[in-house]
Design a protein around this motif. Structure first.
Motif, PDB file in Angstrom:
ATOM      1  N   UNK A  46       0.830  -1.206   0.000  1.00 56.81           N
ATOM      2  CA  UNK A  46       0.000   0.000   0.000  1.00 56.81           C
ATOM      3  C   UNK A  46       0.866   1.259   0.000  1.00 56.81           C
ATOM      4  N   UNK A  47       0.258   2.367  -0.373  1.00 52.44           N
ATOM      5  CA  UNK A  47       0.978   3.640  -0.292  1.00 52.44           C
ATOM      6  C   UNK A  47       1.300   3.928   1.170  1.00 52.44           C
ATOM      7  N   UNK A  48       2.544   4.244   1.429  1.00 43.86           N
ATOM      8  CA  UNK A  48       2.961   4.522   2.803  1.00 43.86           C
ATOM      9  C   UNK A  48       2.307   5.809   3.299  1.00 43.86           C
ATOM     10  N   UNK A  49       1.821   5.787   4.527  1.00 43.84           N
ATOM     11  CA  UNK A  49       1.224   6.993   5.113  1.00 43.84           C
ATOM     12  C   UNK A  49       2.314   8.008   5.407  1.00 43.84           C
ATOM     13  N   UNK A  50       2.105   9.247   4.926  1.00 43.92           N
ATOM     14  CA  UNK A  50       3.021  10.341   5.206  1.00 43.92           C
ATOM     15  C   UNK A  50       2.233  11.459   5.885  1.00 43.92           C
ATOM     16  N   UNK A  51       2.888  12.139   6.801  1.00 40.86           N
ATOM     17  CA  UNK A  51       2.217  13.205   7.541  1.00 40.86           C
ATOM     18  C   UNK A  51       2.131  14.443   6.658  1.00 40.86           C
ATOM     19  N   UNK A  52       1.107  14.442   5.780  1.00 43.64           N
ATOM     20  CA  UNK A  52       0.888  15.558   4.864  1.00 43.64           C
ATOM     21  C   UNK A  52       0.041  16.634   5.550  1.00 43.64           C
ATOM     22  N   UNK A  53       0.053  17.871   5.015  1.00 44.15           N
ATOM     23  CA  UNK A  53      -0.811  18.933   5.563  1.00 44.15           C
ATOM     24  C   UNK A  53      -2.255  18.742   5.112  1.00 44.15           C
ATOM     25  N   UNK A  54      -2.808  17.584   5.452  1.00 46.73           N
ATOM     26  CA  UNK A  54      -4.192  17.251   5.109  1.00 46.73           C
ATOM     27  C   UNK A  54      -4.806  16.603   6.343  1.00 46.73           C
ATOM     28  N   UNK A  55      -5.977  17.075   6.751  1.00 42.13           N
ATOM     29  CA  UNK A  55      -6.636  16.515   7.917  1.00 42.13           C
ATOM     30  C   UNK A  55      -8.132  16.376   7.668  1.00 42.13           C
ATOM     31  N   UNK A  56      -8.726  15.433   8.392  1.00 40.65           N
ATOM     32  CA  UNK A  56     -10.167  15.226   8.347  1.00 40.65           C
ATOM     33  C   UNK A  56     -10.747  15.636   9.692  1.00 40.65           C
ATOM     34  N   UNK A  57     -11.670  16.594   9.677  1.00 41.26           N
ATOM     35  CA  UNK A  57     -12.424  16.935  10.885  1.00 41.26           C
ATOM     36  C   UNK A  57     -13.627  16.009  10.904  1.00 41.26           C
ATOM     37  N   UNK A  58     -13.610  15.079  11.831  1.00 39.40           N
ATOM     38  CA  UNK A  58     -14.542  13.963  11.824  1.00 39.40           C
ATOM     39  C   UNK A  58     -15.731  14.225  12.748  1.00 39.40           C
ATOM     40  N   UNK A  59     -16.909  14.280  12.152  1.00 35.50           N
ATOM     41  CA  UNK A  59     -18.136  14.340  12.953  1.00 35.50           C
ATOM     42  C   UNK A  59     -18.433  12.897  13.353  1.00 35.50           C
ATOM     43  N   UNK A  60     -17.764  12.450  14.396  1.00 34.08           N
ATOM     44  CA  UNK A  60     -17.802  11.055  14.788  1.00 34.08           C
ATOM     45  C   UNK A  60     -18.878  10.823  15.846  1.00 34.08           C
ATOM     46  N   UNK A  61     -18.932   9.604  16.335  1.00 35.99           N
ATOM     47  CA  UNK A  61     -19.952   9.252  17.323  1.00 35.99           C
ATOM     48  C   UNK A  61     -19.810  10.086  18.597  1.00 35.99           C
TER      49      UNK A  61
END
Length: 723
Positions: A46-61
């Motif tokens: 798989x593509x290796x996870x890199x700490x990019x300047x991309x984030x998800x604001x998660x409306x989670x439980x």
């Protein structure tokens, strides 16, 4: 080339042509198989996870538990935007639809109250207006989805430039979209579609359409639009292939160039879902403010707002076989563009795969027709390995998606068809030999007959053989109380169950003699450790018979069981085809055969089921053997030293058997010297034997009556200690 071979080549080439045409048509089943193969590649690397300047604001439980069920009022969404913007987010993209008025807005709620003064409604706050004021002049991107109703098209915030003719018919079709609230659409810095796999029947998201088209206008996807807004770019630049209308090869957005399919789709190269990618909306909306660590993470990042809550049904399946929130794939699209790790399926891939099918198929037809099936199979396996290796290396080092299955499957079908034709037509004579003798001879002998010239001539060779005889105990009594058909049924069950162990241990079945089996090892081909394999087959027969008795497989009932005697001897015998010119049998004769038969008969006197001669024991010392005495066999002037087979190699290494062997050796010494200590030694041996699964009670009960079978120690070659 014979006529049959000519026909075989023609038939094979016709099959290759059909498979080539079929691949050129690329039916859905082939496409699905190809995509599954590409999924497997991503699962391996798989593509290796890199700490990019991309984030998800998660409306989670957790967020829903704290702030209430969905949908949230839009003044809360405005607060979310204000806080993210205040922390320096470079773009804020909503993977959420805002197509209807906010039903929780005070103005909307009070409108339905009976008797309310209409003049007061205008003084009440409207959440949509609050949200619109919040996103104005901020880098906010709103999303829309495809719709089957109406004719709404959102107004695009970016322009498009083309290096050739506008490819308005290349991307997936947009007939209508879910409408955005007018004030929100006007205030947003960007608008993009959130559809991940429109029109694709598969549940797996493998490609993301970066563009949609209504035939006159192009519409970017949410991730692409967020990347544009984050860079402050105003225009997309699209390149197409020269002289190929309505295709797209590259999309340039700001400083980034994205290779795409002809339809403007990006092949997703997925990385495993990580908690690092997500920040709970609860943490952004916390009453005490946002922690410095989170604020630092948000600064300069492209932020996607979406939900992972299962009840909101925005869960998608990736090529890694994992279910993830849809917003995660929007974020991964931007991550992939920022990392520069792309996958592509070149325009020439289809042509290469079609050509490979034609070349590989033709080569296999020729090989299968003119060389041995084994050689053709080896070449086919080599070609398969090369196809897999080429496809894998292209993926690993070039990000190229080349189908490994089409040439492999087509080659396999071609090879199978050509081999089947050869079997049915070209190898008819060999097949007739197998049909005539297959029920009577072992597979190794069949192979020799098929591949050796004059194999069916009369004659024999002297070879070292290990010969086995198996006989049913008290068969006369059994047959007397059964009907003839029941006797036949009993023998069929017995002989079938036990004889298969001969074949499984590389032996040759010589013949069935009534209730007896004769078999031998080391002919017609050499068998390594033939004595050991014969002993192993005998132990397997013992175990199988125990199961048959326990299951009442013979149908005797009343707890009646069947016993056997097995005699094994190793020596020189003459083995070959014996009989008349018109009717003969492959068999063995000689003193070695006679000794094996006499040892089997002696099992009755010794009261044990498996006896081997000293020559066999010398060649199979790894088994659990104890001396059974030097027996006077009928027709022989000298005694034959024998050994009882107690168990396999595992038992031979056990402490219990080692103790028994020591006690047994002392008993043999006492019997040989006629010592009064024999009785005490016998009791000790019986006690040691009682802990084993093999019943030696009768063997030891009879042994004191066979003192003549154990000559004086001075006259014996004592090999007990070495076994």
């Amino acid at each position: 080339m014979t006529r049959a071979q000519q026909v075989g080549v023609i038939v094979g080439l016709v099959i290759v042509a059909i498979l080539t045409i079929l691949r050129a048509g690329d039916p859905p089943l082939m496409r699905q198989a190809r995509e599954v193969a590409f999924d497997e590649y991503q699962r391996i690397v798989p593509r290796a996870f890199q700490d990019m300047p991309v984030r998800v604001i998660d409306i989670d439980e957790a967020s829903l538990r704290e702030f209430g069920q969905w949908p949230w009022p839009r003044d809360r969404m405005a607060m979310l935007v204000d806080r993210l913007s205040g922390m320096g987010a470079s773009a804020i993209a909503f993977d959420i639809l805002f197509s209807e008025p906010d039903r929780l807005s005070p103005r909307t709620v009070m409108r339905d109250v009976v008797g309310i003064d209409p003049s007061l409604l205008g003084q009440l706050p409207d959440n949509d207006e609050i949200f619109a004021r919040s996103i104005a002049d901020k880098p906010v991107v709103l999303g829309f989805a495809l719709s089957n109703e109406g004719h709404y098209r959102p107004e695009m915030k970016a322009g498009f430039a083309f290096t050739g003719e506008p490819p308005f018919h290349a991307p997936p079709r947009l007939d209508s979209a879910t409408p955005l609230r007018p004030q929100l659409a006007a205030a947003a810095a960007g608008i993009g579609h959130i559809s991940l796999n429109p029109g694709d029947p598969s549940a797996v998201v493998r490609t993301v359409p970066l563009l949609l088209s209504d035939g006159e206008q192009l519409y970017p996807n949410l991730a692409l639009e967020a990347l544009r807004v984050a860079q402050g770019a105003s225009t997309y630049v699209l390149a197409n292939a020269p002289d190929v209308p309505d295709t797209i090869t590259l999309i340039k957005v700001g400083d980034f160039v994205v290779p795409v399919t002809a339809a403007g789709e990006l092949w997703l190269y997925v990385s495993p879902d990580r908690a690092d990618r997500y920040i709970s909306a609860r943490q952004i909306l916390a009453a005490g403010g946002v922690s410095p660590e989170i604020a630092k993470t948000i600064e300069g990042s492209i932020v996607f707002i979406g939900t992972s809550a299962a009840g909101l049904q925005d869960i998608r399946t990736t090529s890694l076989g994992r279910n993830v929130p849809g917003v995660s794939l929007q974020a991964q699209t931007v991550e992939q563009i920022l990392s520069g790790r792309f996958l592509s399926r070149p325009d020439w891939a289809d042509g290469l795969e079609i050509l490979a099918i034609a070349i590989v198929g033709t080569a296999l037809v020729i090989l299968t027709t003119f060389v041995s099936p084994a050689m053709a199979l080896a070449c086919g396996i080599l070609i398969t390995a090369l196809a897999l290796a080429a496809s894998w290396l292209a993926f690993l080092y070039g990000g190229l998606l080349l189908d490994p299955l089409a040439p492999i499957i087509s080659g396999s079908i071609t090879h199978f068809s050509a081999t089947a034709f050869r079997f049915l037509v070209i190898d008819r004579e060999r097949r007739e030999v197998r049909a005539a003798f297959g029920h009577y001879l072992s597979p190794s002998l069949l192979y020799r007959i098929e591949h050796t010239q004059d194999a069916l001539r009369l004659g024999g060779d002297d070879r070292e053989l290990t010969v086995m005889f198996v006989d049913v105990r008290n068969f006369t009594e059994i047959s007397e109380r059964l009907a003839p058909t029941a006797v036949v049924a009993f023998l069929n069950t017995f002989l079938d169950a036990l004889s298969r162990h001969v074949i499984e241990n590389e032996g040759t079945l010589d013949k069935f003699i009534g209730d007896s089996i004769m078999a031998f090892w080391n002919a017609p081909v050499d068998v390594k450790d033939h004595a050991g394999k014969a002993v192993h087959a005998a132990l397997a027969m013992r175990e199988t018979l125990a199961h048959l008795n326990a299951d009442d497989a013979f149908g005797f009932g009343n707890g009646q069981t069947v016993g056997i005697g097995i005699g094994i001897h190793t020596g020189i015998a003459c083995v070959g085809n014996m009989g008349a010119e018109t009717h003969f049998n492959y068999s063995a004769v000689g003193d070695t055969v006679n000794v094996a038969a006499r040892i089997e008969t002696a099992c009755k006197d010794v009261c044990f089921d498996i006896l081997v001669s000293e020559s066999t024991a010398d060649l199979a010392p790894q088994y659990a053997l104890i001396e059974a005495g030097a027996l006077a066999l009928k027709g022989r002037s000298t005694r034959t030293r024998t050994f009882a087979v107690v168990g396999d190699e595992g038992l031979a290494r056990s402490t219990e058997f080692i103790d028994l062997k020591h006690a047994h050796g002392q008993l043999i010494e006492a019997l040989a010297s006629r010592s009064p200590a024999a009785r005490a030694a016998l009791r000790t041996a019986k006690r040691k034997a009682s802990g084993l699964t093999v019943d030696l009670a009768e063997f030891y009960r009879r042994i004191t009556r066979r003192a003549e079978h154990f000559p004086n120690t001075a006259a014996r070659k004592d090999k007990v200690g070495s076994r």
